[in-house]
Design a protein around this motif. Structure first.
Motif, mmCIF file in Angstrom:
data_model
loop_
_atom_site.group_PDB
_atom_site.id
_atom_site.type_symbol
_atom_site.label_atom_id
_atom_site.label_comp_id
_atom_site.label_asym_id
_atom_site.label_seq_id
_atom_site.Cartn_x
_atom_site.Cartn_y
_atom_site.Cartn_z
ATOM 1 N N ARG A 20 0.824 -1.203 0.072
ATOM 2 C CA ARG A 20 -0.182 0.007 0.134
ATOM 3 C C ARG A 20 0.937 1.295 0.169
ATOM 4 O O ARG A 20 1.726 1.589 0.880
ATOM 5 C CB ARG A 20 -0.834 0.147 1.330
ATOM 6 N N SER A 57 -9.596 13.381 3.457
ATOM 7 C CA SER A 57 -9.376 12.373 4.332
ATOM 8 C C SER A 57 -8.535 11.349 3.845
ATOM 9 O O SER A 57 -8.716 10.421 2.633
ATOM 10 C CB SER A 57 -10.618 12.150 5.096
ATOM 11 N N GLY A 58 -7.576 10.592 4.757
ATOM 12 C CA GLY A 58 -6.665 9.440 4.410
ATOM 13 C C GLY A 58 -5.737 9.649 3.168
ATOM 14 O O GLY A 58 -4.759 8.814 2.758
ATOM 15 N N GLY A 95 -2.852 11.040 3.696
ATOM 16 C CA GLY A 95 -1.260 10.877 4.259
ATOM 17 C C GLY A 95 -0.947 12.311 4.784
ATOM 18 O O GLY A 95 0.136 12.477 5.205
ATOM 19 N N LYS A 96 -1.911 13.270 5.335
ATOM 20 C CA LYS A 96 -1.239 14.378 5.887
ATOM 21 C C LYS A 96 -0.641 14.162 7.242
ATOM 22 O O LYS A 96 0.363 14.623 7.666
ATOM 23 C CB LYS A 96 -2.636 15.331 6.144
ATOM 24 N N SER A 97 -0.994 13.345 8.299
ATOM 25 C CA SER A 97 -0.760 13.079 9.404
ATOM 26 C C SER A 97 0.559 12.179 9.376
ATOM 27 O O SER A 97 1.486 12.362 9.945
ATOM 28 C CB SER A 97 -1.885 12.464 10.180
ATOM 29 N N SER A 98 0.382 11.134 8.103
ATOM 30 C CA SER A 98 1.591 10.440 7.980
ATOM 31 C C SER A 98 2.973 11.466 7.664
ATOM 32 O O SER A 98 3.998 11.375 7.942
ATOM 33 C CB SER A 98 1.622 9.634 6.726
ATOM 34 N N HIS A 100 -8.574 20.958 7.957
ATOM 35 C CA HIS A 100 -9.767 20.720 6.711
ATOM 36 C C HIS A 100 -10.492 21.799 6.655
ATOM 37 O O HIS A 100 -11.455 21.834 5.724
ATOM 38 C CB HIS A 100 -10.786 19.578 7.585
HETATM 39 N N1 LIG Z 1 0.666 2.182 10.425
HETATM 40 C C1 LIG Z 1 -0.145 2.225 9.313
HETATM 41 N N2 LIG Z 1 -0.097 1.146 8.587
HETATM 42 C C2 LIG Z 1 -1.130 0.854 7.445
HETATM 43 N N3 LIG Z 1 -1.742 1.811 6.938
HETATM 44 C C3 LIG Z 1 -1.593 3.143 7.445
HETATM 45 C C4 LIG Z 1 -0.699 3.136 8.847
HETATM 46 N N4 LIG Z 1 -0.897 4.718 9.206
HETATM 47 C C5 LIG Z 1 -1.462 5.292 8.333
HETATM 48 N N5 LIG Z 1 -1.819 4.273 7.189
HETATM 49 C C6 LIG Z 1 -2.651 4.704 6.184
HETATM 50 O O1 LIG Z 1 -2.293 5.727 5.570
HETATM 51 C C7 LIG Z 1 -3.130 6.259 4.763
HETATM 52 C C8 LIG Z 1 -3.123 8.065 5.025
HETATM 53 O O2 LIG Z 1 -3.203 8.120 6.446
HETATM 54 P P1 LIG Z 1 -3.467 9.546 7.200
HETATM 55 O O3 LIG Z 1 -3.547 9.394 8.723
HETATM 56 O O4 LIG Z 1 -1.841 10.076 7.355
HETATM 57 O O5 LIG Z 1 -4.274 10.377 6.658
HETATM 58 P P2 LIG Z 1 -4.854 11.839 6.797
HETATM 59 O O6 LIG Z 1 -4.630 12.614 5.728
HETATM 60 O O7 LIG Z 1 -4.264 12.585 8.105
HETATM 61 O O8 LIG Z 1 -6.385 11.648 7.019
HETATM 62 P P3 LIG Z 1 -7.322 12.399 7.976
HETATM 63 O O9 LIG Z 1 -7.712 13.613 7.297
HETATM 64 O O10 LIG Z 1 -8.535 11.648 8.017
HETATM 65 O O11 LIG Z 1 -6.551 12.730 9.299
HETATM 66 C C9 LIG Z 1 -4.465 5.932 5.385
HETATM 67 O O12 LIG Z 1 -5.175 5.015 4.404
HETATM 68 C C10 LIG Z 1 -4.232 5.148 6.619
HETATM 69 O O13 LIG Z 1 -5.131 3.853 6.725
#
Ligand SMILES: Nc1ncnc2c1ncn2[C@@H]1O[C@H](COP(=O)(O)OP(=O)(O)OP(=O)(O)O)[C@@H](O)[C@H]1O
Ligand SMILES: [Mg+2]
Length: 255
Positions: free
Chosen positions: A17, A39-40, A42-45, A200
């Motif tokens: 993934r 959402s999802g 990857g911003k928090s990542s 957001h």
């Molecule tokens: N440790 C992990 N293992 C597998 N997938 C992960 C892991 N951490 C995050 N993900 C996946 O990475 C993607 C991005 O997640 P992230 O939390 O960074 O999104 P986001 O942009 O912050 O979303 P939101 O706006 O909902 O907070 C998501 O599909 C999530 O399921």
């Protein structure tokens, strides 16, 4: 001027993934970068990467031209949407905690002059975030806005150069949010911070930021949604008047 933070062809993958792909980006010192995206995406990542909590699967992250050390360094502080404060500690003790741990890792407590210095530093920071009269309160006795002020004080008392904010005001009422916008703008300026804020709220992104990044996928495979990751699809520099030393004509000079 070389960038404070550089990401060079950074990827994050979990198994097959792909969450982030081909992310290359320079962040200048004292900029206020807003990050938006679905959402999802990857911003928090992305924030965890900068924090050093997560290593990229591929690519390089440089801080001041040097590879970023894993583990959160004192260079970087973070505030999340939901409270990261400790419920069993008073406002003052919550803020002193970070100052105590690195100096007294075994006991987690300081004594004498060192303790008084930490106390004074924490109290001054609490004053700066508007909690100067709340030192002895416990988190449960405070509103959401006050708890976020405390979380900001906790991060800033460590004197980070980069402050990372993950939807910090998302859970707050609109009126309180406006107060927090004024506060964060003032702290950004007073402490010469570099801020990366995920939100957001598009209006918030544009009114606070000196730059707005949109993270999203460029390519979609409907049969394999995780085959492609997100990257920066828009990167808009803003001529933001609220920035450091905004002059009469609205141009920004950072010295
Ligand atoms: N440790 C992990 N293992 C597998 N997938 C992960 C892991 N951490 C995050 N993900 C996946 O990475 C993607 C991005 O997640 P992230 O939390 O960074 O999104 P986001 O942009 O912050 O979303 P939101 O706006 O909902 O907070 C998501 O599909 C999530 O399921
Ligand atoms: Mg997130």
């Amino acid at each position: 001027m070389s960038a404070l933070l550089s990401l060079r062809d950074v990827w994050i993958e979990y198994g097959d993934r792909i969450v982030i792909e081909r992310l290359s980006l320079d962040i200048e010192a004292q900029s206020f970068v807003s990050v938006v995206g679905p959402s999802g995406a990857g911003k928090s990542s992305f924030l965890r990467l900068i924090l050093g909590q997560e290593a990229p699967t591929r690519g390089d992250i440089l801080l001041d031209g040097e590879p970023l050390t894993p583990e959160c360094g004192p260079d970087r502080g973070v505030v999340f949407q939901r409270y990261s404060v400790f419920p069993h500690l008073s406002v003052l003790r919550n803020t002193m905690l970070g100052l105590e741990c690195p100096q007294a890792p075994l006991m987690g407590r300081l004594f004498g002059a060192a303790r008084r210095a930490a106390r004074d530093e924490a109290a001054a920071m609490l004053e700066a975030v508007g909690l100067g009269h709340s030192l002895d309160l416990y988190p449960a006795q405070m509103s959401g806005g006050m708890q976020q002020r405390l979380a900001i004080a906790q991060a800033l008392v460590m004197r980070p150069r980069i402050l990372l904010l993950d939807e910090p005001f998302g859970a707050l009422d609109p009126g309180i949010r406006a107060d927090m916008h004024a506060l964060i703008t003032r702290l950004w300026r007073d402490y010469s911070l570099t801020i990366v804020m995920v939100t957001h709220d598009i209006r918030e992104a544009f009114s606070l930021g000196t730059r707005v990044l949109t993270l999203d996928k460029r390519r979609h495979d409907p049969h394999a949604p995780h085959r492609f990751g997100a990257t920066v699809v828009y990167d808009l520099p803003l001529n933001n008047r609220s920035g450091p030393a905004a002059s009469e004509d609205g141009s920004i000079t950072i010295d």
